[in-house]
Enzyme design. Structure first.
Site, PDB file in Angstrom:
ATOM      1  N   HIS A 104      11.856  70.755 -18.965  1.00  0.00           N
ATOM      2  CA  HIS A 104      11.358  72.123 -19.179  1.00  0.00           C
ATOM      3  C   HIS A 104      10.429  72.541 -18.039  1.00  0.00           C
ATOM      4  CE1 HIS A 104       9.707  75.579 -21.439  1.00  0.00           C
ATOM      5  NE2 HIS A 104       8.548  75.204 -20.912  1.00  0.00           N
ATOM      6  N   GLU A 105       9.506  71.657 -17.668  1.00  0.00           N
ATOM      7  CA  GLU A 105       8.586  71.985 -16.571  1.00  0.00           C
ATOM      8  C   GLU A 105       9.336  72.128 -15.255  1.00  0.00           C
ATOM      9  OE1 GLU A 105       5.732  72.967 -17.269  1.00  0.00           O
ATOM     10  OE2 GLU A 105       5.799  72.279 -19.348  1.00  0.00           O
ATOM     11  N   HIS A 154      10.642  75.556 -14.935  1.00  0.00           N
ATOM     12  CA  HIS A 154       9.705  76.542 -14.392  1.00  0.00           C
ATOM     13  C   HIS A 154       9.711  76.529 -12.862  1.00  0.00           C
ATOM     14  CE1 HIS A 154       8.021  78.016 -18.053  1.00  0.00           C
ATOM     15  NE2 HIS A 154       7.519  76.862 -18.439  1.00  0.00           N
TER      16      HIS A 154
END
Length: 231
Positions: free
Chosen positions: A103-104, A107
């Site tokens: 998920h990071e 980003h």
């Protein structure tokens, strides 16, 4: 002070804001229990390695991945172009760690690809931060001294903080979508069920943002009601 007490603890707070706060607390508990549950599902890849693979599969290079202390303190810092993964994610070989790390990385991919919502969020961040810091002091001073224009200004600034939360929501959902798609399409997790479990971990995390918006929205409704009464 009696008037301030009345406006601070009215029925709207009890029947509107308090339930929203309870939902927010429940969502925080949910994300922790979900993370803990799927940490028991072992993988052949660590969180840090999963983040690297998501970046490479997306054609994004030059992003550093570092360890940061704490639990679920994971984040991507666009200023330094660094993904920081917590102790429970960085070197952990489990589904939860892979999901959070991916998920990071999502980003980082958003910034690299010029994803418009994240650009918009970056633009409005300074203004919204200022609004968040000034809203409550203005509201309190306005209520104590019966200065309607300060109360109204405080409500306007509070809206700025809510706007930032709303702008954050599509960014978070998109980062999770990118992570899950990349994991599946590049076979980062071999076991198909593991991809489904990653989705559950990230969905639980996303609900904390939805709950936070709900709390802010109910507070805004109450503040508007207080402002109308004062007026």
């Amino acid at each position: 002070m009696g008037g301030l007490f009345y406006y601070g603890f009215d029925s709207l707070y009890l029947y509107l804001v308090v339930p929203a706060i309870i939902i927010a607390l429940w969502s925080q508990i949910k994300v922790k229990t979900t993370f803990s549950k799927y940490s028991a599902y072992r993988t052949d890849i660590s969180g840090a390695d999963a983040a690297r693979k998501v970046l490479e599969a997306s054609g994004v290079y030059g992003v550093k991945i570092e360890r940061v202390s704490g639990n679920l303190t994971d984040h991507y810092d666009p200023k330094t172009n660094v993904i920081r993964l917590s102790d429970s994610v960085y070197s952990s070989y489990n589904v939860s760690a892979v999901g959070v790390a991916a998920h990071e990385a999502g980003h980082a991919v958003q910034y690299a690809n010029g994803y418009m919502p994240i650009k918009l969020r970056s633009v409005i961040l300074p203004v919204c931060n200022l609004g968040s810091q000034l809203s409550m002091p203005l509201l309190i001073i306005g209520l104590i001294f019966n200065l309607y224009f300060l109360v109204k200004l405080g409500v306007i600034f509070f809206c700025g903080a809510l706007i930032f939360q709303l702008a954050t929501l599509p960014v978070e959902f998109n980062a999770s979508k990118r992570a899950i798609s990349t994991i599946r399409e590049n076979n980062i997790l071999i076991v198909e069920n593991d991809v489904k479990y990653v989705r559950r971990v990230l969905s639980a995390a996303a609900m904390t943002y939805v709950a936070a918006i709900l709390v802010s929205l109910t507070q805004l409704i109450r503040l508007i009601a207080i402002t109308n009464r004062r007026k």
